[in-house]
Design an enzyme around this catalytic site. Sequence first.
Site, PDB file in Angstrom:
ATOM      1  N   HIS A  88       0.862  -1.339  -0.191  1.00  0.00           N
ATOM      2  CA  HIS A  88      -0.086  -0.093  -0.185  1.00  0.00           C
ATOM      3  C   HIS A  88       1.003   1.328   0.054  1.00  0.00           C
ATOM      4  O   HIS A  88       0.407   2.495  -0.188  1.00  0.00           O
ATOM      5  CB  HIS A  88      -0.889  -0.105   1.597  1.00  0.00           C
ATOM      6  CG  HIS A  88      -1.917  -1.253   1.304  1.00  0.00           C
ATOM      7  ND1 HIS A  88      -2.998  -1.358   0.117  1.00  0.00           N
ATOM      8  CD2 HIS A  88      -2.159  -1.910   2.328  1.00  0.00           C
ATOM      9  CE1 HIS A  88      -3.550  -2.152   0.418  1.00  0.00           C
ATOM     10  NE2 HIS A  88      -3.261  -2.680   1.694  1.00  0.00           N
ATOM     11  N   HIS A 115      -6.511  -7.146  -0.227  1.00  0.00           N
ATOM     12  CA  HIS A 115      -6.542  -5.587  -0.506  1.00  0.00           C
ATOM     13  C   HIS A 115      -5.913  -5.544  -1.712  1.00  0.00           C
ATOM     14  O   HIS A 115      -4.849  -6.022  -2.044  1.00  0.00           O
ATOM     15  CB  HIS A 115      -5.900  -4.909   0.626  1.00  0.00           C
ATOM     16  CG  HIS A 115      -6.700  -5.210   1.927  1.00  0.00           C
ATOM     17  ND1 HIS A 115      -5.940  -5.985   2.892  1.00  0.00           N
ATOM     18  CD2 HIS A 115      -7.736  -4.703   2.577  1.00  0.00           C
ATOM     19  CE1 HIS A 115      -6.904  -5.931   4.009  1.00  0.00           C
ATOM     20  NE2 HIS A 115      -8.068  -5.197   3.865  1.00  0.00           N
ATOM     21  N   ASP A 166      -2.993 -10.756  -2.246  1.00  0.00           N
ATOM     22  CA  ASP A 166      -3.594 -10.261  -1.183  1.00  0.00           C
ATOM     23  C   ASP A 166      -5.209  -9.818  -1.067  1.00  0.00           C
ATOM     24  O   ASP A 166      -5.507  -9.336  -2.152  1.00  0.00           O
ATOM     25  CB  ASP A 166      -2.848  -8.693  -0.691  1.00  0.00           C
ATOM     26  CG  ASP A 166      -3.040  -8.473   0.723  1.00  0.00           C
ATOM     27  OD1 ASP A 166      -2.181  -8.656   1.781  1.00  0.00           O
ATOM     28  OD2 ASP A 166      -4.157  -7.815   1.064  1.00  0.00           O
ATOM     29  N   ASP A 187      -4.751 -12.854   3.549  1.00  0.00           N
ATOM     30  CA  ASP A 187      -5.835 -12.346   4.473  1.00  0.00           C
ATOM     31  C   ASP A 187      -6.900 -12.592   3.522  1.00  0.00           C
ATOM     32  O   ASP A 187      -7.963 -12.349   3.842  1.00  0.00           O
ATOM     33  CB  ASP A 187      -5.577 -10.917   4.833  1.00  0.00           C
ATOM     34  CG  ASP A 187      -5.053 -10.044   3.831  1.00  0.00           C
ATOM     35  OD1 ASP A 187      -4.715 -10.358   2.699  1.00  0.00           O
ATOM     36  OD2 ASP A 187      -4.737  -9.109   4.225  1.00  0.00           O
TER      37      ASP A 187
END
Length: 307
Positions: A126, A165, A163, A244
């Site tokens: 990120h 995200h 991931d 995740d």
Amino acid sequence: METLYITHPACRLHEMGNWHPECPQRLDAINDQLLASGVMPFLEQQEAPLASQADILRVHTHEHLAYLRSHSPAAGYFAIDPDTIMNPHTIEAARAAAGSGIAAVDAIMAQKARTAFCAVRPPGHHARPDAAMGFCFFNNIAIAAAYALEKYQLERVAIIDFDVHHGNGTEEMFSEDPRVLMCSFFQHPFFPNICQGHPAENMVNIPVDAYTNGDALRLLASDIWLPRLEAFRPEFIFISAGFDAHREDDMGQLGMVEADYAWITEQVVQLAGHTAQGRVVSFLEGGYNLSALGRSAVAHIRALATL
């Protein structure tokens, strides 16, 4: 050739408060499962070096690095945002997390290893060129990819991100760079909610609905990722390995299990064998249910090491 397992003591010293899900125990969960499974003796363990300023500045701005340095606390915490918090060890840990990829690239290019897993934190995907966000301070995978392109004059590298995200920082750093092909899927709408409606041609980033299961995600990888990767013929492959998206992880709502992580990794390793002399470096990103994280990481590392 060996599979490297690269980490650093500082990666356990960075912490953002007892309440925070991105905690030092994540590395312990992976280490414990590797020992219990009998995989650890097959890995070559190595301590990460600290990334240099020059390494970091290939993808980040001077202002970003200066901001982190000037706000690094001597004690206690400094909150960059409500979820991304520095303690006195954060910069060292972030430099080690970024340096792990540099060491992995060097070892693999010197044919001292074939693949590597960087068991590091804080995570990175990120982190934007000019800002930390989403638990991430430096973009570890982008730093390693940029280093490989410059140091070894590679023409094509691929980045895989599974991931839950969206790896928004990685996309921002390499969008429109024809030397880099990024392939990912991620839950959407969901944090960080920076999903480009018309991504660059080199960005194969696929938003998926909550509760999408592992079979559907495998199909996306086989039908969309793999043909693009095979046509691109990367000379080195990097993986943002976030766990995740596991169905037991409350951070997201996707439905992957250990076998799905193993299958995706096997496909990547097989592709790397055809186009990249087997060169793969994987970085820990997310994964917050400690049991699911440990089990999934072992499945992923087994496939990396072809055990």
